[in-house]
Design a protein around this motif. Structure first.
Motif, mmCIF file in Angstrom:
data_model
loop_
_atom_site.group_PDB
_atom_site.id
_atom_site.type_symbol
_atom_site.label_atom_id
_atom_site.label_comp_id
_atom_site.label_asym_id
_atom_site.label_seq_id
_atom_site.Cartn_x
_atom_site.Cartn_y
_atom_site.Cartn_z
ATOM 1 N N ARG A 79 -129.350 29.354 20.013
ATOM 2 C CA ARG A 79 -128.008 28.843 20.293
ATOM 3 C C ARG A 79 -128.082 27.464 20.937
ATOM 4 O O ARG A 79 -128.809 27.256 21.903
ATOM 5 N N ASN A 80 -127.346 26.514 20.354
ATOM 6 C CA ASN A 80 -127.247 25.157 20.880
ATOM 7 C C ASN A 80 -128.528 24.349 20.698
ATOM 8 O O ASN A 80 -128.656 23.239 21.200
ATOM 9 N N MET A 81 -129.496 24.904 19.959
ATOM 10 C CA MET A 81 -130.826 24.302 19.853
ATOM 11 C C MET A 81 -130.800 22.902 19.244
ATOM 12 O O MET A 81 -131.401 21.966 19.784
ATOM 13 N N VAL A 82 -130.117 22.734 18.117
ATOM 14 C CA VAL A 82 -130.148 21.437 17.433
ATOM 15 C C VAL A 82 -129.488 20.356 18.279
ATOM 16 O O VAL A 82 -130.007 19.245 18.412
ATOM 17 N N ARG A 83 -128.368 20.672 18.876
ATOM 18 C CA ARG A 83 -127.668 19.674 19.685
ATOM 19 C C ARG A 83 -128.479 19.300 20.924
ATOM 20 O O ARG A 83 -128.453 18.147 21.372
ATOM 21 N N ALA A 84 -129.227 20.243 21.468
ATOM 22 C CA ALA A 84 -130.092 19.945 22.611
ATOM 23 C C ALA A 84 -131.285 19.097 22.181
ATOM 24 O O ALA A 84 -131.718 18.183 22.908
ATOM 25 N N LYS A 88 -140.541 25.005 29.153
ATOM 26 C CA LYS A 88 -139.674 26.127 28.768
ATOM 27 C C LYS A 88 -138.407 26.197 29.628
ATOM 28 O O LYS A 88 -137.811 27.250 29.798
ATOM 29 N N ASN A 89 -138.007 25.042 30.150
ATOM 30 C CA ASN A 89 -136.873 24.968 31.072
ATOM 31 C C ASN A 89 -135.764 24.105 30.463
ATOM 32 O O ASN A 89 -135.965 22.914 30.219
ATOM 33 N N ARG A 90 -134.605 24.697 30.233
ATOM 34 C CA ARG A 90 -133.499 23.972 29.606
ATOM 35 C C ARG A 90 -133.058 22.773 30.428
ATOM 36 O O ARG A 90 -132.638 21.742 29.874
ATOM 37 N N SER A 91 -133.149 22.845 31.732
ATOM 38 C CA SER A 91 -132.682 21.748 32.585
ATOM 39 C C SER A 91 -133.529 20.489 32.434
ATOM 40 O O SER A 91 -133.104 19.405 32.828
ATOM 41 N N ASN A 92 -134.723 20.607 31.855
ATOM 42 C CA ASN A 92 -135.581 19.436 31.665
ATOM 43 C C ASN A 92 -135.270 18.683 30.376
ATOM 44 O O ASN A 92 -135.692 17.538 30.214
ATOM 45 N N ALA A 93 -134.574 19.343 29.468
ATOM 46 C CA ALA A 93 -134.247 18.716 28.184
ATOM 47 C C ALA A 93 -132.980 17.878 28.307
ATOM 48 O O ALA A 93 -132.296 17.886 29.328
ATOM 49 N N GLY A 94 -132.651 17.168 27.244
ATOM 50 C CA GLY A 94 -131.493 16.290 27.250
ATOM 51 C C GLY A 94 -130.175 17.039 27.146
ATOM 52 O O GLY A 94 -130.128 18.238 26.849
ATOM 53 N N THR A 95 -129.096 16.315 27.364
ATOM 54 C CA THR A 95 -127.753 16.881 27.270
ATOM 55 C C THR A 95 -127.418 17.191 25.815
ATOM 56 O O THR A 95 -127.790 16.440 24.911
ATOM 57 N N SER A 96 -126.708 18.267 25.584
ATOM 58 C CA SER A 96 -126.275 18.600 24.231
ATOM 59 C C SER A 96 -125.282 17.556 23.733
ATOM 60 O O SER A 96 -124.348 17.189 24.435
ATOM 61 N N VAL A 97 -125.495 17.093 22.516
ATOM 62 C CA VAL A 97 -124.618 16.083 21.938
ATOM 63 C C VAL A 97 -123.348 16.760 21.402
ATOM 64 O O VAL A 97 -123.310 17.985 21.225
ATOM 65 N N PRO A 98 -122.284 15.997 21.109
ATOM 66 C CA PRO A 98 -121.032 16.590 20.632
ATOM 67 C C PRO A 98 -121.202 17.375 19.334
ATOM 68 O O PRO A 98 -122.028 17.024 18.481
#
Length: 276
Positions: free
Chosen positions: A214-219, A244-254
């Protein structure tokens, strides 16, 4: 004493047929594919249309789920329908009747492409072997791209983003790109394509995998944009994935720029000839 009358009941033979339905939709007005309690979804409207044309309750199972505002150029779902012996099959009796009838019941932004009879065990979600997405970005104001592409002012470095994209294909655990609190058994995915391509309108990110979180591509796109803007080197993608931490990745794009473009199966989906 009079003989007891015999009660004769005629049971009509009922057969069940599974179908795959191929559709495309503009996701702008919908809260994704999956049925929601207090919001309109594509699945809800499709179920209602199928139930109306077949005159029986129909529940579809999608090949995946798209988030609110995400579009699908190719999407598959399956459903089962029952038919009594001698009953006219509204999906197959007249050429294009099933497809045309469904499209007449659905809004303009959901289009039925094919209704395909399949074997009883065929599964739109679990049988899919690959799914492909595209993410579209443009840089000049365009009235016809609004809502269908993400507009940016400055063009990122495509070469650096592609370097990082290639590195992603060395990994399988993409927990860092997954939306939190999702009910999945594994965050493992096998990416077979991850590439940025320049177009006349701007740039497009192409990605193919056996499955997506879920939300993988936008992240992923948001993280690669960090590389393209010079906020981190391409090698930084390794540290993010390995954390393996979502907070380290970029913001989800629109969501407006994201499209599900292809779903592959290990068998051929061929509409059988319709009888006149």
């Amino acid at each position: 004493m009079k003989p007891q009358a015999l009660l004769i009941i005629n049971f009509a033979f009922v057969s069940q047929q599974r179908y795959f339905i191929e559709l495309a939709y503009n996701g702008t007005s919908y809260h994704g594919w999956q049925i929601q309690q207090n919001a309109v979804s594509v699945q809800e409207l499709l179920n209602k249309a199928l139930s109306t044309i077949l005159r029986q309750p129909i529940e579809t199972t999608g090949c995946g789920r798209t988030d609110t505002g995400v579009h699908a150029k190719e999407f598959f779902a399956h459903f089962d329908a029952q038919f009594a012996e001698g009953e006219t099959n509204a999906l197959e009796s007249t050429p294009f009747r099933g497809r045309g009838g469904l499209n007449a019941l659905l809004p303009y932004d959901i289009a039925i492409k094919n209704v395909i009879p399949v074997h009883a065990d065929a599964h739109a979600r679990f049988d899919a072997t690959a799914r492909s997405y595209q993410y579209h970005i443009h840089f000049n104001k365009d009235a016809f791209l609004h809502g269908f592409s993400w507009q940016l002012r400055d063009e990122p470095n495509l070469e650096l983003m592609n370097q990082a994209a290639v590195m992603m294909m060395e990994y399988i655990d993409f927990s860092c790109f997954s939306k939190s609190n999702t009910q999945v058994k594994t965050n493992n995915c096998k990416i077979t394509r991850a590439e940025w391509v320049k177009t006349e309108q701007g740039i497009v990110f192409h990605i193919t995998a056996d499955r997506f979180l879920r939300n993988m591509v936008r992240a992923i796109v948001g993280t690669l944009m960090m590389v393209g803007r010079g906020e981190m080197p391409p090698e930084g993608i390794r540290e993010i994935i390995e954390s393996k931490n979502r907070s380290n990745a970029g913001t989800s794009v629109p969501a407006c720029g994201l499209y599900l473009t292809e779903v592959k199966y290990p068998y051929q989906l061929t509409p059988r000839p319709l009888t006149p």
